[in-house]
Write a protein that holds these residues in place. Structure first.
Motif: not given
Length: 285
Positions: A177-178, A182-184, A216-218, A236-237
């Motif tokens: 996700c962009l 949060v990063n785990i 979300p944009e990812k 893939v965007e």
């Protein structure tokens, strides 16, 4: 470099002082103490005259021959004090009661400005706390029998011989996700483990929740593995639809799989999960 000072055992020190006191009326009693010490403790270095006088003086002034500096030598504790330990305990206990979208306190970043080593030593040695991290798991639809299907697939793979298993093309994808999700690795909570009298992970379940925005944009990364090699890497965007997935399999993956298997698809088993784009009739045909 100064010579290393010889350390004597308590019984050796007691022997020196008692013998020195016993030989009060003898001339050269220090030398007599050294001779008798060598006989009583063969192999041990004989104390010098200065050492004997220091032990006797210490006994007469301090009433002991033990090391009075024990526990006071070495580097002083300036960070792991009782006050700081209690502050760390209060901080990590408070973090377990709040949602994890709040920036947590970790060894690398904490509101007490403690170093990584000090933070970890307090949690591990002083508080007996265990580190728990956020876990992400795929949602399973129990009504459609997703769990039973997974068990059957695992049993099938477990029974496959090695020569067939190595020719199974496993594929998977991961989305990044962009939108600042949060990063785990940054979602850390500390709580006393159950074996040390704490609640363990059960004390985190109700509050360890993260809510994300919809769509979300990812960027998605897709890749496969077969015959000990990787194949079909694709970025893939946005969302990969069934048409794009079929084109990628037909134009990229199949030629690469043939190249890994001596120009043929014989013996190759293509594995994929139950995503909608994987179950389109046109693709299955």
């Amino acid at each position: 470099m100064a010579a290393r000072q010889t350390r004597f055992l308590i019984r050796e020190k007691v022997f020196i002082v008692n013998l020195f006191k016993t030989l009060t009326n003898f001339p050269n009693r220090v030398e007599r103490v050294r001779i008798n010490f060598a006989r009583e403790f063969p192999g041990q270095k004989v104390p010098s005259e200065r050492t004997i006088y220091r032990l006797v003086d210490k006994f007469e002034t301090k009433y002991t021959v033990e090391n009075l500096h024990k526990g006071n030598s070495g580097p002083r504790r300036t960070a792991r004090t009782d006050v700081v330990v209690r502050q760390v305990e209060n901080v990590v206990t408070r973090d377990c009661r709040v949602e994890y979208d709040r920036p947590p306190n970790t060894s690398r970043r904490n509101e007490l400005n403690l170093s990584k080593s000090t933070w970890n030593r307090i949690l591990r040695n002083d508080l007996n706390f265990t580190c728990y991290r956020l876990i992400r798991a795929q949602h399973l639809n129990l009504q459609l029998g997703d769990m039973e299907k997974r068990f059957r697939m695992c049993e099938h793979l477990k029974d496959l011989p090695d020569d067939e298993l190595v020719k199974t093309a496993f594929t998977d994808e991961a989305s990044f996700c962009l939108d600042g999700s949060v990063n785990i690795r940054n979602c850390t909570r500390y709580i006393k483990s159950r074996r040390n009298g704490g609640a363990g992970w059960r004390g985190l379940v109700k509050n360890f929740l993260h809510e994300t925005q919809k769509f979300p944009e990812k960027v998605m990364v897709w890749i496969g593995s077969c015959c000990g090699q990787l194949f079909g890497l694709k970025f893939v965007e946005g969302i990969l639809n069934s048409v794009g997935y079929q084109d990628h399999i037909r134009n990229v993956c199949i030629p690469q799989l043939k190249g890994l298997n001596n120009g043929t698809l014989d013996g190759i088993t293509f594995q994929q999960d139950g995503a909608n784009i994987h179950r389109q009739p046109a693709f299955l045909d």
